[in-house]
Design a protein around this motif. Sequence first.
Motif, PDB file in Angstrom:
ATOM      1  N   PHE A   4      53.592  36.198  35.926  1.00 50.20           N
ATOM      2  CA  PHE A   4      52.524  35.972  36.886  1.00 50.20           C
ATOM      3  C   PHE A   4      51.928  34.609  36.586  1.00 50.20           C
ATOM      4  CE2 PHE A   4      51.013  38.870  33.494  1.00 50.20           C
ATOM      5  CZ  PHE A   4      50.084  38.061  32.871  1.00 50.20           C
ATOM      6  N   HIS A   5      51.243  34.047  37.579  1.00 47.57           N
ATOM      7  CA  HIS A   5      50.640  32.727  37.379  1.00 47.57           C
ATOM      8  C   HIS A   5      49.603  32.787  36.264  1.00 47.57           C
ATOM      9  CE1 HIS A   5      52.182  29.911  40.328  1.00 47.57           C
ATOM     10  NE2 HIS A   5      52.376  30.952  41.116  1.00 47.57           N
ATOM     11  N   THR A   6      49.532  31.736  35.532  1.00 45.44           N
ATOM     12  CA  THR A   6      48.600  31.534  34.429  1.00 45.44           C
ATOM     13  C   THR A   6      48.699  32.639  33.374  1.00 45.44           C
ATOM     14  OG1 THR A   6      47.182  30.561  36.133  1.00 45.44           O
ATOM     15  CG2 THR A   6      46.331  30.560  33.915  1.00 45.44           C
ATOM     16  N   ASN A   7      49.940  32.972  33.027  1.00 45.56           N
ATOM     17  CA  ASN A   7      50.244  33.801  31.868  1.00 45.56           C
ATOM     18  C   ASN A   7      50.352  32.819  30.697  1.00 45.56           C
ATOM     19  OD1 ASN A   7      51.659  35.049  29.778  1.00 45.56           O
ATOM     20  ND2 ASN A   7      52.791  36.384  31.148  1.00 45.56           N
ATOM     21  N   HIS A  55      44.685  34.971  20.116  1.00 51.38           N
ATOM     22  CA  HIS A  55      44.594  36.375  20.524  1.00 51.38           C
ATOM     23  C   HIS A  55      44.788  36.499  22.040  1.00 51.38           C
ATOM     24  CE1 HIS A  55      43.456  40.569  20.206  1.00 51.38           C
ATOM     25  NE2 HIS A  55      42.626  40.381  21.229  1.00 51.38           N
ATOM     26  N   ILE A  56      44.193  35.602  22.799  1.00 50.63           N
ATOM     27  CA  ILE A  56      44.376  35.602  24.260  1.00 50.63           C
ATOM     28  C   ILE A  56      45.807  35.194  24.588  1.00 50.63           C
ATOM     29  CG2 ILE A  56      43.621  34.574  26.447  1.00 50.63           C
ATOM     30  CD1 ILE A  56      40.870  34.141  25.062  1.00 50.63           C
ATOM     31  N   TYR A  57      46.298  34.174  23.920  1.00 51.06           N
ATOM     32  CA  TYR A  57      47.660  33.688  24.125  1.00 51.06           C
ATOM     33  C   TYR A  57      48.682  34.807  23.912  1.00 51.06           C
ATOM     34  CZ  TYR A  57      52.008  31.263  22.872  1.00 51.06           C
ATOM     35  OH  TYR A  57      53.318  30.858  22.781  1.00 51.06           O
ATOM     36  N   GLN A  58      48.497  35.613  22.877  1.00 50.17           N
ATOM     37  CA  GLN A  58      49.443  36.683  22.549  1.00 50.17           C
ATOM     38  C   GLN A  58      49.297  37.906  23.457  1.00 50.17           C
ATOM     39  OE1 GLN A  58      51.942  36.501  20.499  1.00 50.17           O
ATOM     40  NE2 GLN A  58      51.446  34.648  19.375  1.00 50.17           N
ATOM     41  N   SER A  59      48.203  37.998  24.183  1.00 46.28           N
ATOM     42  CA  SER A  59      47.954  39.169  25.031  1.00 46.28           C
ATOM     43  C   SER A  59      48.659  39.011  26.378  1.00 46.28           C
ATOM     44  CB  SER A  59      46.450  39.348  25.258  1.00 46.28           C
ATOM     45  OG  SER A  59      45.955  38.341  26.110  1.00 46.28           O
ATOM     46  N   SER A  60      48.667  40.074  27.122  1.00 48.03           N
ATOM     47  CA  SER A  60      49.231  40.030  28.474  1.00 48.03           C
ATOM     48  C   SER A  60      48.072  39.909  29.455  1.00 48.03           C
ATOM     49  CB  SER A  60      50.056  41.286  28.744  1.00 48.03           C
ATOM     50  OG  SER A  60      50.647  41.203  30.015  1.00 48.03           O
ATOM     51  N   THR A  61      47.391  38.783  29.380  1.00 42.36           N
ATOM     52  CA  THR A  61      46.204  38.542  30.201  1.00 42.36           C
ATOM     53  C   THR A  61      46.555  37.608  31.349  1.00 42.36           C
ATOM     54  OG1 THR A  61      44.756  38.841  28.305  1.00 42.36           O
ATOM     55  CG2 THR A  61      43.865  37.600  30.168  1.00 42.36           C
ATOM     56  N   GLN A  62      46.158  38.001  32.543  1.00 41.52           N
ATOM     57  CA  GLN A  62      46.341  37.132  33.692  1.00 41.52           C
ATOM     58  C   GLN A  62      45.034  36.430  33.979  1.00 41.52           C
ATOM     59  OE1 GLN A  62      47.594  38.933  37.390  1.00 41.52           O
ATOM     60  NE2 GLN A  62      47.724  36.966  38.414  1.00 41.52           N
ATOM     61  N   ILE A  63      45.062  35.112  33.914  1.00 38.45           N
ATOM     62  CA  ILE A  63      43.897  34.315  34.273  1.00 38.45           C
ATOM     63  C   ILE A  63      43.991  34.086  35.786  1.00 38.45           C
ATOM     64  CG2 ILE A  63      42.592  32.197  33.880  1.00 38.45           C
ATOM     65  CD1 ILE A  63      42.861  33.891  31.338  1.00 38.45           C
ATOM     66  N   ILE A  64      43.025  34.585  36.529  1.00 43.79           N
ATOM     67  CA  ILE A  64      43.035  34.474  37.981  1.00 43.79           C
ATOM     68  C   ILE A  64      42.390  33.160  38.411  1.00 43.79           C
ATOM     69  CG2 ILE A  64      42.203  35.533  40.123  1.00 43.79           C
ATOM     70  CD1 ILE A  64      42.299  38.245  38.482  1.00 43.79           C
ATOM     71  N   ASP A 111      43.083  30.953  41.837  1.00 44.94           N
ATOM     72  CA  ASP A 111      43.249  32.134  42.683  1.00 44.94           C
ATOM     73  C   ASP A 111      44.577  32.864  42.497  1.00 44.94           C
ATOM     74  OD1 ASP A 111      42.446  33.998  44.567  1.00 44.94           O
ATOM     75  OD2 ASP A 111      43.205  32.830  46.252  1.00 44.94           O
ATOM     76  N   SER A 112      45.083  32.941  41.291  1.00 47.02           N
ATOM     77  CA  SER A 112      46.364  33.604  40.995  1.00 47.02           C
ATOM     78  C   SER A 112      47.534  33.011  41.761  1.00 47.02           C
ATOM     79  CB  SER A 112      46.306  35.104  41.294  1.00 47.02           C
ATOM     80  OG  SER A 112      45.358  35.743  40.521  1.00 47.02           O
ATOM     81  N   SER A 113      47.317  31.907  42.444  1.00 48.39           N
ATOM     82  CA  SER A 113      48.374  31.311  43.258  1.00 48.39           C
ATOM     83  C   SER A 113      48.972  30.061  42.628  1.00 48.39           C
ATOM     84  CB  SER A 113      47.827  30.930  44.634  1.00 48.39           C
ATOM     85  OG  SER A 113      47.300  32.047  45.288  1.00 48.39           O
ATOM     86  N   TYR A 114      48.146  29.297  41.931  1.00 48.40           N
ATOM     87  CA  TYR A 114      48.594  28.043  41.344  1.00 48.40           C
ATOM     88  C   TYR A 114      48.095  27.934  39.918  1.00 48.40           C
ATOM     89  CZ  TYR A 114      49.355  26.810  46.223  1.00 48.40           C
ATOM     90  OH  TYR A 114      49.764  26.803  47.519  1.00 48.40           O
ATOM     91  N   THR A 115      48.935  27.322  39.099  1.00 50.83           N
ATOM     92  CA  THR A 115      48.548  26.959  37.746  1.00 50.83           C
ATOM     93  C   THR A 115      48.790  25.465  37.619  1.00 50.83           C
ATOM     94  OG1 THR A 115      49.219  29.120  36.913  1.00 50.83           O
ATOM     95  CG2 THR A 115      48.911  27.361  35.293  1.00 50.83           C
TER      96      THR A 115
END
Length: 148
Positions: A4-7, A55-64, A111-115
């Motif tokens: 996903f974008h910004t993983n 910790h954030i880098y290693q997680s499965s966090t989507q930055i919207i 907006d989860s569309s572009y990184t």
Amino acid sequence: MVKFHTNLFEILKPIWENLSNYDWVLVDLDFMSDDVLPINFDNDFFILDHDKFEHIYQSSTQIIWGIISAIPTNTTLDHSFISNLSSENQKVWESDQFLIQESFLEIIAFDSSYTIIKFKDENLSNTFQHYFQEQALDLQEFNKKYST
């Protein structure tokens, strides 16, 4: 291909080893995660050391939405200025414009569309582009092609 974008794990993977000497500024955030993270929705911005950011880098966090900036460790920042930054600022679409002037690297989630990823270090930029090849579009070329 990123999940996903910004993983952050996916997009920083080719350059992560070069980023251990930086603090991280995160501002204007909206994100989704199942992990307990050192960021939340209670504050306008966060300044994290490398270990907390990892910790954030290693997680499965989507930055919207958000601005994520690598800055030299112990950099003094104007908190009032930082807290008012927005990923919707028109400067994010300009190649050599950094929202945080002290940034070594700036990531803007839109907006989860572009990184959008901007580098001040050409070698790091080249490593990133080589790793992602055709997935890494030059921002100027993107703007020429898609701006109306």
